[in-house]
Enzyme design. Structure first.
Site, PDB file in Angstrom:
ATOM      1  N   ASP A   1      24.658  48.280  27.466  1.00  0.00           N
ATOM      2  CA  ASP A   1      23.640  48.490  26.772  1.00  0.00           C
ATOM      3  C   ASP A   1      23.636  50.012  26.418  1.00  0.00           C
ATOM      4  OD1 ASP A   1      21.815  46.685  25.547  1.00  0.00           O
ATOM      5  OD2 ASP A   1      20.888  46.404  27.547  1.00  0.00           O
TER       6      ASP A   1
ATOM      7  N   LYS B   1      23.473  35.984  22.191  1.00  0.00           N
ATOM      8  CA  LYS B   1      24.588  36.875  23.065  1.00  0.00           C
ATOM      9  C   LYS B   1      25.632  35.926  23.670  1.00  0.00           C
ATOM     10  CE  LYS B   1      21.473  40.563  23.288  1.00  0.00           C
ATOM     11  NZ  LYS B   1      20.372  41.561  24.079  1.00  0.00           N
TER      12      LYS B   1
ATOM     13  N   GLN C   1      17.690  42.169  29.885  1.00  0.00           N
ATOM     14  CA  GLN C   1      17.041  41.848  28.510  1.00  0.00           C
ATOM     15  C   GLN C   1      15.813  42.469  28.560  1.00  0.00           C
ATOM     16  OE1 GLN C   1      18.458  40.688  25.869  1.00  0.00           O
ATOM     17  NE2 GLN C   1      16.721  40.966  24.614  1.00  0.00           N
TER      18      GLN C   1
HETATM   19  N1  GUN Z   1      15.666  43.832  23.475  1.00  0.00           N
HETATM   20  C1  GUN Z   1      15.696  44.486  22.179  1.00  0.00           C
HETATM   21  N2  GUN Z   1      16.785  44.989  22.042  1.00  0.00           N
HETATM   22  C2  GUN Z   1      17.540  45.096  23.230  1.00  0.00           C
HETATM   23  C3  GUN Z   1      18.850  45.653  23.593  1.00  0.00           C
HETATM   24  O1  GUN Z   1      19.485  46.194  22.834  1.00  0.00           O
HETATM   25  N3  GUN Z   1      19.230  45.497  24.903  1.00  0.00           N
HETATM   26  C4  GUN Z   1      18.393  44.882  25.658  1.00  0.00           C
HETATM   27  N4  GUN Z   1      18.765  44.729  26.915  1.00  0.00           N
HETATM   28  N5  GUN Z   1      17.238  44.453  25.337  1.00  0.00           N
HETATM   29  C5  GUN Z   1      16.819  44.569  24.112  1.00  0.00           C
END
Ligand code: GUN
Length: 296
Positions: A123, A54, A100
């Site tokens: 998100d 990311k 996360q």
């Molecule tokens: N862990 C796995 N997929 C995601 C996501 O889309 N957002 C977040 N914050 N954590 C994740």
């Protein structure tokens, strides 16, 4: 028949290209870069590698990012306070805030996610953003769900009037994707079925799917006999398994080698939905920055 491959990396690269110029325009207008703050709790290898991808994608399009690392021993209260301090821009300007997942089991994940202000919730997990999506006026759409819809649109896969079957009812993917595919407009107007662990005759339902999305986190759950010939199969699963030779590898929720001989389209793992999730996060971060700057 061998299915057409849905190349998520190539599409994500094209999306990044347009985001880069949109970010340039933002910088020209507001004399600052959009900025994303990610909270990473503990040292799960998978979470660390997602966060790294990311951050490097953000860098490629000109979005600033910062990762706030927290030990796995952090309590719910500490994490809620941390998110609140990020929302007061105490860790630098934060247009977008992302926690996360997964968080350690003892932590109240909902309490931590609810601490992210809805206007920085890139998100799309906050109840306000989930509610806006369910009412057909989306603001921040959960990134993986948005990525799947984008993949279908880009490949020219018709959704209107088609039967989309989603295996998995998570708040992160299954539920928001069902809403998107059933909404009015491009990439929508589908008839949607959500299946889950209690569904009866799963294979009987998935065989009716023109579009089949697997999002449960069960390695190779979807086998060739569960797939309608010529359909589009989208694999959201990312499962780490150890092969017979002892080496770890990533596999999806779909038995790729067998299903590709039946389906019309198939997304691979890795290189399918994953890169699009990251691209949609960047798009949401730019949107958050635009909303914040235009309000000032
Ligand atoms: N862990 C796995 N997929 C995601 C996501 O889309 N957002 C977040 N914050 N954590 C994740």
């Amino acid at each position: 028949m061998t299915a057409t491959l849905l190349d998520g990396r190539a599409l994500a690269a094209r999306i990044e290209g347009s985001l880069r110029s949109e970010v340039d325009t933002f910088v020209t207008m507001f004399h600052r870069r959009p900025r994303l703050v990610v909270v990473l709790v503990g040292d799960l290898a998978a979470s660390g590698s997602y966060v790294k991808s990311k951050a490097s994608a953000a860098d490629r399009v000109g979005i600033d990012s910062d990762v706030v690392r927290v030990p796995a021993t952090a309590t719910t209260d500490e994490l809620v306070s941390l998110v609140a301090s990020i929302a007061r821009d105490e860790h630098g300007p934060a247009d977008g805030i992302l926690v996360q997942l997964p968080l350690p089991e003892r932590v109240d994940t909902v309490a931590v996610l609810d601490a992210v202000p809805p206007d920085r919730d890139v998100d799309g997990f906050h109840p306000e953003n989930a509610g806006l999506l369910s009412q057909g006026r989306p603001r921040f759409v959960p990134c993986t769900a948005a990525g799947v819809q984008r993949m279908l649109i880009d490949a020219g896969i018709e959704t209107a009037g088609r039967h989309a079957v989603i295996v998995g009812r998570s708040d992160i993917v299954g539920k928001p994707l069902a809403l998107l595919l059933a909404s009015r407009g491009p990439g929508g107007d589908a008839t949607v079925t959500i299946c889950h662990s209690r569904s009866a005759d799963l294979a009987g339902v998935t065989r009716q799917a023109d579009i089949l999305v697997a999002a449960v986190g069960r390695p190779r759950l979807v086998t060739a006999d569960m797939v309608k010939p010529g359909s589009a199969v989208i694999d959201v699963g990312i499962n780490r398994i150890v092969g017979p030779d002892g080496t770890a590898k990533l596999v999806g929720d779909v038995d790729f080698d067998a299903v590709r001989e039946v389906a019309g389209w198939i997304s691979p793992v890795p290189g399918g939905v994953g890169p699009l999730t990251v691209a949609m996060l960047l798009a949401n971060t730019l949107l958050a920055a635009e909303l914040r700057s235009s309000r000032r």
